[in-house]
Design a protein around this motif. Structure first.
Motif, PDB file in Angstrom:
ATOM      1  N   GLY A 119      24.678  90.702  35.163  1.00  0.00           N
ATOM      2  CA  GLY A 119      24.706  90.577  33.714  1.00  0.00           C
ATOM      3  C   GLY A 119      23.478  91.204  33.092  1.00  0.00           C
ATOM      4  N   GLU A 120      23.695  91.966  32.025  1.00  0.00           N
ATOM      5  CA  GLU A 120      22.590  92.554  31.267  1.00  0.00           C
ATOM      6  C   GLU A 120      22.818  92.238  29.792  1.00  0.00           C
ATOM      7  N   ASN A 121      21.717  92.158  29.041  1.00  0.00           N
ATOM      8  CA  ASN A 121      21.861  91.826  27.618  1.00  0.00           C
ATOM      9  C   ASN A 121      21.471  92.971  26.682  1.00  0.00           C
ATOM     10  N   LYS A 122      21.001  94.084  27.256  1.00  0.00           N
ATOM     11  CA  LYS A 122      20.653  95.232  26.409  1.00  0.00           C
ATOM     12  C   LYS A 122      21.418  96.459  26.906  1.00  0.00           C
ATOM     13  N   ILE A 123      22.096  97.112  26.001  1.00  0.00           N
ATOM     14  CA  ILE A 123      22.962  98.231  26.401  1.00  0.00           C
ATOM     15  C   ILE A 123      22.142  99.390  26.941  1.00  0.00           C
ATOM     16  N   GLN A 124      21.034  99.715  26.266  1.00  0.00           N
ATOM     17  CA  GLN A 124      20.220 100.836  26.730  1.00  0.00           C
ATOM     18  C   GLN A 124      19.735 100.605  28.156  1.00  0.00           C
ATOM     19  N   GLU A 125      19.282  99.379  28.395  1.00  0.00           N
ATOM     20  CA  GLU A 125      18.767  99.063  29.733  1.00  0.00           C
ATOM     21  C   GLU A 125      19.876  99.167  30.786  1.00  0.00           C
ATOM     22  N   ALA A 126      21.048  98.670  30.468  1.00  0.00           N
ATOM     23  CA  ALA A 126      22.168  98.748  31.410  1.00  0.00           C
ATOM     24  C   ALA A 126      22.546 100.208  31.658  1.00  0.00           C
ATOM     25  N   GLU A 127      22.534 100.977  30.594  1.00  0.00           N
ATOM     26  CA  GLU A 127      22.882 102.407  30.703  1.00  0.00           C
ATOM     27  C   GLU A 127      21.874 103.138  31.601  1.00  0.00           C
ATOM     28  N   ASP A 128      20.623 102.730  31.510  1.00  0.00           N
ATOM     29  CA  ASP A 128      19.583 103.355  32.340  1.00  0.00           C
ATOM     30  C   ASP A 128      19.694 102.942  33.806  1.00  0.00           C
ATOM     31  N   LYS A 129      19.968 101.660  34.037  1.00  0.00           N
ATOM     32  CA  LYS A 129      19.838 101.139  35.402  1.00  0.00           C
ATOM     33  C   LYS A 129      21.108 101.219  36.251  1.00  0.00           C
ATOM     34  N   LEU A 130      22.262 100.975  35.650  1.00  0.00           N
ATOM     35  CA  LEU A 130      23.485 100.906  36.464  1.00  0.00           C
ATOM     36  C   LEU A 130      23.712 102.174  37.293  1.00  0.00           C
ATOM     37  N   PRO A 131      23.463 103.369  36.719  1.00  0.00           N
ATOM     38  CA  PRO A 131      23.692 104.572  37.544  1.00  0.00           C
ATOM     39  C   PRO A 131      22.718 104.706  38.713  1.00  0.00           C
ATOM     40  N   LEU A 132      21.610 103.965  38.658  1.00  0.00           N
ATOM     41  CA  LEU A 132      20.618 104.064  39.731  1.00  0.00           C
ATOM     42  C   LEU A 132      20.954 103.183  40.931  1.00  0.00           C
ATOM     43  N   LEU A 133      21.887 102.258  40.755  1.00  0.00           N
ATOM     44  CA  LEU A 133      22.193 101.323  41.848  1.00  0.00           C
ATOM     45  C   LEU A 133      22.903 102.058  42.971  1.00  0.00           C
ATOM     46  N   THR A 134      22.493 101.751  44.190  1.00  0.00           N
ATOM     47  CA  THR A 134      23.120 102.400  45.344  1.00  0.00           C
ATOM     48  C   THR A 134      24.073 101.450  46.062  1.00  0.00           C
ATOM     49  N   GLN A 135      23.925 100.146  45.785  1.00  0.00           N
ATOM     50  CA  GLN A 135      24.810  99.157  46.409  1.00  0.00           C
ATOM     51  C   GLN A 135      26.024  98.934  45.509  1.00  0.00           C
ATOM     52  N   PRO A 136      27.191  98.675  46.110  1.00  0.00           N
ATOM     53  CA  PRO A 136      28.364  98.397  45.282  1.00  0.00           C
ATOM     54  C   PRO A 136      28.276  97.026  44.619  1.00  0.00           C
ATOM     55  N   TRP A 137      28.890  96.909  43.457  1.00  0.00           N
ATOM     56  CA  TRP A 137      28.995  95.593  42.812  1.00  0.00           C
ATOM     57  C   TRP A 137      30.426  95.418  42.325  1.00  0.00           C
ATOM     58  N   ASP A 138      30.793  94.177  42.037  1.00  0.00           N
ATOM     59  CA  ASP A 138      32.164  93.914  41.607  1.00  0.00           C
ATOM     60  C   ASP A 138      32.314  93.985  40.100  1.00  0.00           C
ATOM     61  N   GLU A 139      31.351  93.390  39.374  1.00  0.00           N
ATOM     62  CA  GLU A 139      31.529  93.292  37.930  1.00  0.00           C
ATOM     63  C   GLU A 139      30.198  93.404  37.209  1.00  0.00           C
ATOM     64  N   PHE A 140      30.244  94.115  36.093  1.00  0.00           N
ATOM     65  CA  PHE A 140      29.119  94.131  35.160  1.00  0.00           C
ATOM     66  C   PHE A 140      29.530  93.322  33.930  1.00  0.00           C
ATOM     67  N   HIS A 141      28.722  92.339  33.587  1.00  0.00           N
ATOM     68  CA  HIS A 141      28.999  91.502  32.422  1.00  0.00           C
ATOM     69  C   HIS A 141      27.992  91.808  31.324  1.00  0.00           C
ATOM     70  N   PHE A 142      28.483  92.014  30.116  1.00  0.00           N
ATOM     71  CA  PHE A 142      27.558  92.198  28.998  1.00  0.00           C
ATOM     72  C   PHE A 142      27.387  90.863  28.286  1.00  0.00           C
ATOM     73  N   ILE A 143      26.139  90.373  28.267  1.00  0.00           N
ATOM     74  CA  ILE A 143      25.895  89.009  27.760  1.00  0.00           C
ATOM     75  C   ILE A 143      25.041  88.990  26.507  1.00  0.00           C
ATOM     76  N   GLY A 144      24.623  90.183  26.036  1.00  0.00           N
ATOM     77  CA  GLY A 144      23.717  90.222  24.887  1.00  0.00           C
ATOM     78  C   GLY A 144      24.448  90.417  23.569  1.00  0.00           C
ATOM     79  N   HIS A 145      23.677  90.407  22.501  1.00  0.00           N
ATOM     80  CA  HIS A 145      24.258  90.620  21.179  1.00  0.00           C
ATOM     81  C   HIS A 145      24.816  92.041  21.082  1.00  0.00           C
ATOM     82  N   LEU A 146      26.015  92.150  20.573  1.00  0.00           N
ATOM     83  CA  LEU A 146      26.672  93.462  20.471  1.00  0.00           C
ATOM     84  C   LEU A 146      26.691  93.919  19.014  1.00  0.00           C
ATOM     85  N   GLN A 147      26.044  95.067  18.780  1.00  0.00           N
ATOM     86  CA  GLN A 147      26.117  95.674  17.446  1.00  0.00           C
ATOM     87  C   GLN A 147      27.243  96.709  17.454  1.00  0.00           C
ATOM     88  N   SER A 148      27.938  96.785  16.353  1.00  0.00           N
ATOM     89  CA  SER A 148      29.099  97.683  16.258  1.00  0.00           C
ATOM     90  C   SER A 148      28.753  99.111  16.657  1.00  0.00           C
TER      91      SER A 148
END
Ligand SMILES: *Cc1c(COP(=O)(O)O)cnc(C)c1O
Length: 232
Positions: free
Chosen positions: A54-83
């Motif tokens: 789970g991540e709460n900031k979109i920019q941070e998730a956008e930066d980090k998710l592509p760097l992961l080398t291990q597989p994961w099942d689900e990414f959950h967005f838990i932060g405030h969402l601006q349109s």
């Protein structure tokens, strides 16, 4: 303690809290909140058996998710969402967006999903603590919000989310979770078409056992797994 040990400790505490309240531990899903932590640490956690992040900031998730080398099942967005961030969030393919709290955002998300032939599972976030600093709709507004959002195409309401009050008063914390459960039960009596109320996303490092006792199905745990955060 190493990562595997920390994960086991949290999972044991989840199981004990579940059994204490006569629930099946398998009905409670752990979401590892990885905000502020580097991709390398998230990789360690994934390698040690965590599956949902789970991540709460979109920019941070956008930066980090592509760097992961291990597989994961689900990414959950838990932060405030601006349109205006919807188009940045959606390519990250969130399994669940926990934080829809106003119709206008839901409407824009629905429009994006329709245009891109996607479907999106969401939770409605409720401010159960009355703290002005917290996002979430007012409890009184939830039934109408639920009805309105349910009518939007390509969005699928799966339940409710809240952040408990930040307090040492266990009763005050518990009351937040009881309120969310009661709101869920009220909707479940006569749910709008397409609405499922299978999830209560509630409970963080300091209060997840109370949340489980009150019916949480998704617990969002950060510092209990990764240690305290330093913000820069
Ligand atoms: C940071 C965060 C968490 C995790 O908090 P911890 O206290 O570190 O477990 C859970 N939910 C949301 C919405 C958060 O922003």
């Amino acid at each position: 303690m190493n990562m595997k040990g920390r994960i086991e400790t949290i999972q044991n505490r989840i199981a004990i809290a579940a059994k204490r309240s006569h629930r099946d531990p398998a009905d409670i899903t752990l979401i590892a909140v990885t905000k502020t932590h580097p991709a390398t640490l998230i990789d360690t956690a994934l390698a040690a058996g965590l599956r949902r992040i789970g991540e709460n900031k979109i920019q941070e998730a956008e930066d980090k998710l592509p760097l992961l080398t291990q597989p994961w099942d689900e990414f959950h967005f838990i932060g405030h969402l601006q349109s205006n961030k919807i188009k940045k969030l959606m390519p990250l393919k969130p399994a669940l967006i926990h934080s829809i709290d106003r119709f206008s955002t839901a409407q824009k998300l629905s429009q994006w999903c329709t245009a891109h032939q996607r479907h999106q599972d969401i939770l409605l976030q409720v401010n159960t603590s009355g703290e002005v600093s917290k996002f979430g709709c007012h409890p009184d507004e939830l039934p109408q919000l639920c009805k309105d959002v349910a009518a939007l195409p390509n969005l699928h309401i799966q339940g409710l989310m809240t952040i408990g009050i930040f307090s040492d008063d266990e009763t005050a914390v518990r009351n937040c979770f009881i309120l969310l459960r009661n709101l869920r039960d009220a909707i479940q009596q006569n749910p709008p078409a397409g609405v499922k109320m299978q999830h209560l996303s509630m409970g963080m490092t300091n209060d997840f056992e109370i949340a489980i006792e009150e019916g949480a199905t998704l617990v969002r745990i950060g510092s209990g797994l990764f240690g305290s955060r330093t913000y820069t």
